[in-house]
Design an enzyme around this catalytic site. Sequence first.
Site, PDB file in Angstrom:
ATOM      1  N   CYS A  82       0.856  -1.183   0.000  1.00 54.70           N
ATOM      2  CA  CYS A  82       0.000   0.000   0.000  1.00 54.70           C
ATOM      3  C   CYS A  82       0.894   1.235   0.000  1.00 54.70           C
ATOM      4  O   CYS A  82       1.926   1.257   0.654  1.00 54.70           O
ATOM      5  CB  CYS A  82      -0.944   0.005   1.189  1.00 54.70           C
ATOM      6  SG  CYS A  82      -0.231  -0.561   2.738  1.00 54.70           S
ATOM      7  N   HIS A  85       1.246   5.476  -2.176  1.00 57.07           N
ATOM      8  CA  HIS A  85       0.665   6.601  -2.899  1.00 57.07           C
ATOM      9  C   HIS A  85       1.320   6.725  -4.277  1.00 57.07           C
ATOM     10  O   HIS A  85       2.545   6.672  -4.367  1.00 57.07           O
ATOM     11  CB  HIS A  85       0.906   7.908  -2.148  1.00 57.07           C
ATOM     12  CG  HIS A  85       0.491   7.865  -0.721  1.00 57.07           C
ATOM     13  ND1 HIS A  85       1.360   7.559   0.308  1.00 57.07           N
ATOM     14  CD2 HIS A  85      -0.712   8.070  -0.152  1.00 57.07           C
ATOM     15  CE1 HIS A  85       0.704   7.592   1.453  1.00 57.07           C
ATOM     16  NE2 HIS A  85      -0.553   7.897   1.215  1.00 57.07           N
ATOM     17  N   GLU A 145      -5.584  10.306   8.192  1.00 61.54           N
ATOM     18  CA  GLU A 145      -5.534   9.602   6.909  1.00 61.54           C
ATOM     19  C   GLU A 145      -6.856   9.867   6.208  1.00 61.54           C
ATOM     20  O   GLU A 145      -7.919   9.593   6.746  1.00 61.54           O
ATOM     21  CB  GLU A 145      -5.339   8.109   7.163  1.00 61.54           C
ATOM     22  CG  GLU A 145      -5.077   7.307   5.922  1.00 61.54           C
ATOM     23  CD  GLU A 145      -3.655   7.473   5.412  1.00 61.54           C
ATOM     24  OE1 GLU A 145      -3.368   8.507   4.780  1.00 61.54           O
ATOM     25  OE2 GLU A 145      -2.852   6.562   5.623  1.00 61.54           O
ATOM     26  N   GLU A 199      -8.017   9.158   2.410  1.00 59.96           N
ATOM     27  CA  GLU A 199      -7.538   8.620   1.134  1.00 59.96           C
ATOM     28  C   GLU A 199      -8.655   8.136   0.227  1.00 59.96           C
ATOM     29  O   GLU A 199      -9.657   7.602   0.697  1.00 59.96           O
ATOM     30  CB  GLU A 199      -6.583   7.447   1.385  1.00 59.96           C
ATOM     31  CG  GLU A 199      -5.300   7.878   2.042  1.00 59.96           C
ATOM     32  CD  GLU A 199      -4.263   6.768   2.118  1.00 59.96           C
ATOM     33  OE1 GLU A 199      -3.081   7.122   2.206  1.00 59.96           O
ATOM     34  OE2 GLU A 199      -4.615   5.582   2.096  1.00 59.96           O
TER      35      GLU A 199
END
Length: 174
Positions: free
Chosen positions: A69, A71, A114, A116
């Site tokens: 995981c 970005h 977070e 996202e």
Amino acid sequence: MEVTGTSDVVLVDENDQVLGTMEKLKAHQEGRLHRAFSVLIFNDNDEMLIHKRASDKYHCGGMWTNACCSHPRLGESPKNAAIRRMQEEMGFTTAIDFVGKFIYKTSFENGLIENELDHVFVGRFNGEPVPNPEEVEDYRYIRIEDLKEEIKKEPQNYTVWFKKIVEEYLNEMI
């Protein structure tokens, strides 16, 4: 096109339209919505590969999560970023397919937020990963039933996004 460093995240709106970039830590301090991805890897025994994040990560260190995981960079597709990061974090690549995306937001004890828009990919791999120790403390393959039971018993050991994937999206994504 704006050039970004590896510590920038891509800010997006709820429709996944790019708004710009921001330094990763600042985006997490301000709780800005940004693009992310999660990779779920299964072996031929239908076991899922999970990993324990390195303890010194800026959030969720020492917690179990999906195989990979991170970005994407500005101008990089989530799929290409996922393939790149699988190699960087877990030491292998494999074919992956996009299976869905969702938005989640959570606050951490350290004050970070977070927020996202998470693109989820699924792939198959039967080998042994060669994890990067700066990213990964441990890894294992686990049956989905056993994973769900572990999450139920010790939810604090798993990342928020991974629990959301397992509890809310896994059945429709695989």
